[in-house]
Design a protein around this motif. Structure first.
Motif, PDB file in Angstrom:
ATOM      1  N   THR A 340      39.796  32.904  26.827  1.00 14.00           N
ATOM      2  CA  THR A 340      39.646  34.027  25.912  1.00 14.00           C
ATOM      3  C   THR A 340      39.253  35.274  26.694  1.00 14.00           C
ATOM      4  O   THR A 340      38.870  35.219  27.867  1.00 14.00           O
ATOM      5  N   SER A 341      39.296  36.403  26.003  1.00  6.61           N
ATOM      6  CA  SER A 341      38.981  37.673  26.653  1.00  6.61           C
ATOM      7  C   SER A 341      37.511  37.798  27.010  1.00  6.61           C
ATOM      8  O   SER A 341      37.133  38.701  27.749  1.00  6.61           O
ATOM      9  N   ALA A 342      36.649  36.901  26.490  1.00  7.00           N
ATOM     10  CA  ALA A 342      35.223  36.952  26.802  1.00  7.00           C
ATOM     11  C   ALA A 342      34.822  35.841  27.768  1.00  7.00           C
ATOM     12  O   ALA A 342      33.632  35.594  27.967  1.00  7.00           O
ATOM     13  N   ASN A 343      35.788  35.191  28.383  1.00  5.89           N
ATOM     14  CA  ASN A 343      35.523  34.122  29.353  1.00  5.89           C
ATOM     15  C   ASN A 343      35.730  34.630  30.770  1.00  5.89           C
ATOM     16  O   ASN A 343      36.452  35.604  31.017  1.00  5.89           O
ATOM     17  N   TYR A 344      35.083  33.925  31.732  1.00  3.48           N
ATOM     18  CA  TYR A 344      35.509  34.050  33.119  1.00  3.48           C
ATOM     19  C   TYR A 344      36.869  33.359  33.219  1.00  3.48           C
ATOM     20  O   TYR A 344      37.080  32.290  32.638  1.00  3.48           O
ATOM     21  N   ARG A 345      37.785  33.935  33.981  1.00  2.00           N
ATOM     22  CA  ARG A 345      39.136  33.375  34.100  1.00  2.00           C
ATOM     23  C   ARG A 345      39.378  32.944  35.547  1.00  2.00           C
ATOM     24  O   ARG A 345      39.011  33.662  36.497  1.00  2.00           O
ATOM     25  N   VAL A 346      40.013  31.802  35.742  1.00  3.39           N
ATOM     26  CA  VAL A 346      40.391  31.316  37.067  1.00  3.39           C
ATOM     27  C   VAL A 346      41.895  31.101  37.072  1.00  3.39           C
ATOM     28  O   VAL A 346      42.424  30.349  36.238  1.00  3.39           O
ATOM     29  N   SER A 347      42.594  31.761  38.003  1.00  2.02           N
ATOM     30  CA  SER A 347      44.052  31.663  38.071  1.00  2.02           C
ATOM     31  C   SER A 347      44.485  31.560  39.520  1.00  2.02           C
ATOM     32  O   SER A 347      43.799  32.034  40.438  1.00  2.02           O
ATOM     33  N   ALA A 348      45.656  30.934  39.726  1.00  2.00           N
ATOM     34  CA  ALA A 348      46.225  30.848  41.069  1.00  2.00           C
ATOM     35  C   ALA A 348      46.650  32.233  41.537  1.00  2.00           C
ATOM     36  O   ALA A 348      47.006  33.101  40.745  1.00  2.00           O
ATOM     37  N   LEU A 349      46.595  32.440  42.843  1.00  2.00           N
ATOM     38  CA  LEU A 349      47.039  33.709  43.421  1.00  2.00           C
ATOM     39  C   LEU A 349      48.485  33.985  42.992  1.00  2.00           C
ATOM     40  O   LEU A 349      49.341  33.120  43.084  1.00  2.00           O
ATOM     41  N   GLY A 350      48.751  35.167  42.497  1.00  2.00           N
ATOM     42  CA  GLY A 350      50.081  35.521  42.014  1.00  2.00           C
ATOM     43  C   GLY A 350      50.240  35.377  40.525  1.00  2.00           C
ATOM     44  O   GLY A 350      51.248  35.804  39.966  1.00  2.00           O
ATOM     45  N   SER A 351      49.235  34.758  39.862  1.00  2.00           N
ATOM     46  CA  SER A 351      49.311  34.549  38.414  1.00  2.00           C
ATOM     47  C   SER A 351      48.402  35.488  37.626  1.00  2.00           C
ATOM     48  O   SER A 351      48.394  35.439  36.398  1.00  2.00           O
ATOM     49  N   VAL A 352      47.638  36.321  38.337  1.00  2.00           N
ATOM     50  CA  VAL A 352      46.763  37.266  37.644  1.00  2.00           C
ATOM     51  C   VAL A 352      47.613  38.427  37.135  1.00  2.00           C
ATOM     52  O   VAL A 352      48.369  39.017  37.901  1.00  2.00           O
ATOM     53  N   PRO A 353      47.539  38.773  35.851  1.00  2.00           N
ATOM     54  CA  PRO A 353      48.347  39.881  35.328  1.00  2.00           C
ATOM     55  C   PRO A 353      48.053  41.182  36.076  1.00  2.00           C
ATOM     56  O   PRO A 353      46.901  41.543  36.301  1.00  2.00           O
ATOM     57  N   LEU A 354      49.112  41.884  36.486  1.00  2.00           N
ATOM     58  CA  LEU A 354      48.966  43.141  37.212  1.00  2.00           C
ATOM     59  C   LEU A 354      48.939  44.287  36.217  1.00  2.00           C
ATOM     60  O   LEU A 354      49.940  44.917  35.943  1.00  2.00           O
ATOM     61  N   ASP A 355      47.782  44.535  35.645  1.00  2.00           N
ATOM     62  CA  ASP A 355      47.645  45.685  34.760  1.00  2.00           C
ATOM     63  C   ASP A 355      46.193  46.153  34.810  1.00  2.00           C
ATOM     64  O   ASP A 355      45.347  45.553  35.489  1.00  2.00           O
ATOM     65  N   GLU A 356      45.918  47.255  34.070  1.00  2.00           N
ATOM     66  CA  GLU A 356      44.606  47.869  34.133  1.00  2.00           C
ATOM     67  C   GLU A 356      43.507  47.031  33.482  1.00  2.00           C
ATOM     68  O   GLU A 356      42.321  47.351  33.635  1.00  2.00           O
ATOM     69  N   LYS A 357      43.853  45.955  32.767  1.00  2.00           N
ATOM     70  CA  LYS A 357      42.836  45.134  32.118  1.00  2.00           C
ATOM     71  C   LYS A 357      42.312  44.020  33.029  1.00  2.00           C
ATOM     72  O   LYS A 357      41.280  43.420  32.741  1.00  2.00           O
ATOM     73  N   SER A 358      43.023  43.715  34.118  1.00  2.00           N
ATOM     74  CA  SER A 358      42.628  42.614  35.000  1.00  2.00           C
ATOM     75  C   SER A 358      41.686  43.124  36.083  1.00  2.00           C
ATOM     76  O   SER A 358      42.006  44.070  36.801  1.00  2.00           O
ATOM     77  N   TYR A 359      40.521  42.490  36.201  1.00  2.00           N
ATOM     78  CA  TYR A 359      39.511  42.906  37.178  1.00  2.00           C
ATOM     79  C   TYR A 359      39.074  41.670  37.953  1.00  2.00           C
ATOM     80  O   TYR A 359      38.427  40.771  37.418  1.00  2.00           O
ATOM     81  N   TRP A 360      39.428  41.604  39.257  1.00  2.00           N
ATOM     82  CA  TRP A 360      39.089  40.415  40.035  1.00  2.00           C
ATOM     83  C   TRP A 360      37.652  40.497  40.529  1.00  2.00           C
ATOM     84  O   TRP A 360      37.148  41.558  40.889  1.00  2.00           O
ATOM     85  N   LEU A 361      36.977  39.344  40.528  1.00  2.00           N
ATOM     86  CA  LEU A 361      35.590  39.254  40.983  1.00  2.00           C
ATOM     87  C   LEU A 361      35.473  38.538  42.324  1.00  2.00           C
ATOM     88  O   LEU A 361      34.675  38.937  43.174  1.00  2.00           O
ATOM     89  N   ALA A 362      36.250  37.459  42.506  1.00  2.00           N
ATOM     90  CA  ALA A 362      36.148  36.686  43.747  1.00  2.00           C
ATOM     91  C   ALA A 362      37.483  36.012  44.034  1.00  2.00           C
ATOM     92  O   ALA A 362      38.281  35.750  43.117  1.00  2.00           O
ATOM     93  N   PHE A 363      37.711  35.729  45.341  1.00  2.00           N
ATOM     94  CA  PHE A 363      38.956  35.074  45.753  1.00  2.00           C
ATOM     95  C   PHE A 363      38.626  34.094  46.882  1.00  2.00           C
ATOM     96  O   PHE A 363      37.908  34.423  47.822  1.00  2.00           O
TER      97      PHE A 363
END
Length: 703
Positions: A340-363
């Motif tokens: 959900t939009s209020a969760n921490y999200r974990v995704s594989a590299l290349g699967s994170v949406p490239l837009d202004e709403k996506s904010y990465w914290l750690a890799f």
């Protein structure tokens, strides 16, 4: 005009033909000097000269000349503009089996044959006498073809148009555009042309060259701006859409920082799991450990504790930990790994949406973890989340956002020239947007035709809008002529902006003395009041230049307004000047109005007893603001009923009732992780069982 040289005329001096020719020559020299030294000293097509669609497949090349324009600045400066009614220029003098390099020359010709009187000093036995003769009365410019099969000549008096491939039978098979366009960055077959800066560093105050001090004309300035926009967007060509919008690029990826909610807040990495934690003696998973601060908004984006008891976050190699920024911005608490939009999200590299709403914290890369803004962690290491902004970001911004009370911009748009402004209290996004709007408006103005029309005072009825019956008394209101260069539309000027110039018999008239504008300031007008008498034969010239004092970014072309759509109370009141006036919403009895950055929430607080809106569904359903009582049939399968955002419907009451006798549950779900009396969900499992809920602004209470 006549700035470089002027004809010197003494009191009581007779003006002879050479004097008039001098005046004409001096004015022409000024225009050529302006073109070469202000616009460009090279040859450019401004617009047009495109081949007609029927050229390919025929033996004749035909170019559209009407409304086409070009400048030849390499020699003595020529500006050509094709009249709207001029015919196409055609030629069949093409060499078969070859590439034909097509250029145009702009030559002088004469026309307007009419009778003129001449003096013959030998007539009447030497006493002299007058005679009449038909002669051409004016000189004009016309284009003509120059074609060869070797290459473009590079002649300063010729302008490149196209390469035409002709087969052995003399038929045109292809036409390649070779125009160097005034408003295009690319040229000479290189669409990726970049501006050749002499240097990219600010010159010393003792230096008179370097960087933009070396820009010599408007064409060079436009090329440098277009190339700068290409660099900013990171695209191959300056006009391409960027991968991320400007507002998005500045909304979160760069102009943001993580700050600690407690003095010991930290990220800890053991090689497989990340913990977001601190030194609290009695930790709770709901503790807020850190804040994400975005400089363009004041909302709270909270990162909660993720540690111990299965709360830590597992990250495999090449996985990204990220969160979703709400749009529009809203206070958000991030907790638990999920979707959900209020969760921490974990995704594989290349699967994170490239837009202004996506904010990465750690890799994670191998065994290492890279934490945004904090650095690299090896297994067993931790790093504190402090509220210190990285030095590199401070240097980029030019100030410390945590201590500064305003943005220290060093330059601002001139309000006398530009309509899009910003101040020290404006955000970086607002400042960049204002400057971009000013550049766009300036480009539009540069592409606008110059208006210049003549009105002649005649003794009879006027033949068209370029004539007026005389004599014309002082204080007469005159409608200015139609724009013959723009499909004969009625020209207008902005009252009070100083855009319109009026000449009488070549003499510039003074506004307020010889003529006056008609209409209210900041409104569009097509009339003037002439303050002196005009006689038959007088010639008025009306001129509005494309750069003649426009307020860049202000509305000068359209009288925009607004209107109310549909029935009911009318929100829009009227337009006064450039101001659109709207009525203010006032809360009545038992009604409250809450204003946020982007919304108005109107809520009823009781006192009503009207009919309720009853709806029935046999499918999954999201409740609307207009719903009151929902009957749910779950006979075929369990049904999910989703409540709206409680913040958006404060005080709203819903009743949900299960009407079927099956064992399928009616599940009550929330939005944005909001709770129902402390629970994420509720359910109805028995026929005719119901639940009534009221929004408390942050969740739902059962009543």
């Amino acid at each position: 005009m006549a700035l470089l040289q002027q004809t010197r005329i003494l009191p009581n001096q007779r003006l002879d033909l050479p004097d008039y020719r001098n005046i004409e020559d001096f004015v022409c020299a000024d225009l050529k000097a302006i073109q070469k030294n202000v616009w460009s000293n090279n040859n450019f097509v401004i617009s047009g000269f495109a081949p007609t669609p029927g050229s390919i497949g025929s033996d004749t090349l035909s170019l559209v000349i009407a409304n086409s324009s070009c400048m030849l600045g390499q020699d003595d400066g020529v500006l050509y503009i094709g009249a709207p009614s001029i015919a196409n220029l055609s030629t069949d003098a093409l060499t078969p089996g070859s590439i034909n390099y097509v250029e145009l020359t702009i030559e002088k010709d004469t026309g307007g044959a009419d009778s003129r009187a001449f003096w013959d000093p030998t007539a009447n036995g030497g006493a002299g006498g007058e005679f009449s003769q038909i002669v051409d009365t004016y000189v004009f410019l016309k284009p003509s073809f120059s074609i060869n099969t070797s290459n473009f000549t590079g002649d300063a008096n010729k302008i490149k148009i196209c390469k035409v491939t002709v087969n052995g039978s003399g038929i045109i098979t292809a036409i390649e555009d070779s125009r160097n366009l005034f408003f295009r960055l690319g040229r000479d077959g290189n669409p990726g042309f970049t501006f050749p800066w002499s240097s990219r560093t600010e010159p010393l105050t003792t230096n008179f060259t370097g960087a933009d001090k070396d820009i010599k004309n408007i064409k060079q300035w436009m090329d440098s701006v277009m190339d700068g926009l290409r660099e900013i967007k990171g695209t191959t060509y300056w006009y391409e859409a960027p991968a991320v919008s400007f507002p998005g690029a500045f909304a979160n990826p760069n102009l943001s920082v993580l700050s600690g909610a407690t003095s010991s807040a930290r990220f800890a990495w053991d090689g497989a799991f990340l913990q977001i934690t601190d030194d609290a003696m009695s930790p709770l998973q709901t503790d807020v450990i850190a804040y994400l601060r975005i400089f363009s908004t004041s909302v709270d984006l909270e990162l909660t504790r993720q540690s111990g008891g299965g709360g830590q976050i597992a990250l495999a190699d090449k996985e990204v930990l990220w969160i979703e920024i709400p749009s529009p911005y809203a206070d958000t608490t991030y907790d638990g790994v999920g979707l959900t939009s209020a969760n921490y999200r974990v995704s594989a590299l290349g699967s994170v949406p490239l837009d202004e709403k996506s904010y990465w914290l750690a890799f994670r890369e191998g065994s290492k973890l890279y934490v945004r803004g904090l650095g690299e962690l090896d297994p067993g290491e931790s790093i504190e989340v402090t509220d210190q902004i990285p030095e590199s970001l401070e240097q980029f911004l030019g100030f410390d956002p945590e201590t500064a009370t305003s943005v220290p911009y060093t330059a601002f748009p001139n309000p006398l020239l530009f309509g899009n402004l910003f101040t020290n209290s404006s955000t970086l996004v607002a400042a960049i947007s204002a400057n971009t709007a000013n550049i766009n408006a300036l480009g539009t103005m540069l592409d606008t035709n110059v208006y210049e029309e003549v009105m002649v005072v005649v003794s009879g009825a006027p033949a068209d809008d370029n004539e007026i019956t005389g004599p014309v008394p002082a204080s007469t209101v005159i409608t200015i002529p139609l724009d013959s260069r723009d499909s004969n539309v009625q020209e207008q000027y902005l009252v009070g902006a100083g855009l319109l110039s009026v000449y009488l018999n070549g003499q510039l008239l003074e506004l307020g003395v010889d003529w006056d504008e008609v209409g209210a300031v900041d409104t569009l007008s097509d009339e003037i009041e002439i303050l002196q008498e005009l006689v038959v034969g007088d010639r008025l010239i009306f001129r509005v230049g494309s750069l003649g004092g426009f307020n860049v970014g202000a509305s000068v072309g359209e009288a925009n307004t607004a209107s109310n759509v549909g029935g009911g109370a009318q929100v829009f009141k009227q337009k006064t000047g450039f101001d659109l006036e709207f009525r203010t919403l006032v809360a009545g009895t038992n009604v409250s109005i809450a204003q946020t950055a982007n919304t108005l929430v109107i809520s009823a607080s009781g006192g009503g007893g009207g009919a309720k809106n009853i709806n029935q569904t046999a499918t999954d359903y999201t409740l609307l603001g207009t719903d009151d009582h929902l009957r749910v049939d779950a006979a075929l399968a369990p049904r999910n009923i989703t409540l709206p955002d409680a913040f958006a419907v404060v005080g709203k009451v819903y009743t949900i009732k299960k009407i079927d006798s099956s064992g399928n549950a009616v599940n009550i779900l929330t939005s944005l992780g909001q709770l129902i009396d402390g629970n994420l969900t509720d359910a109805l499992t028995i026929q005719y069982e119901s639940i009534t809920l009221i929004s408390n602004g942050s969740g739902w209470d059962i009543i």
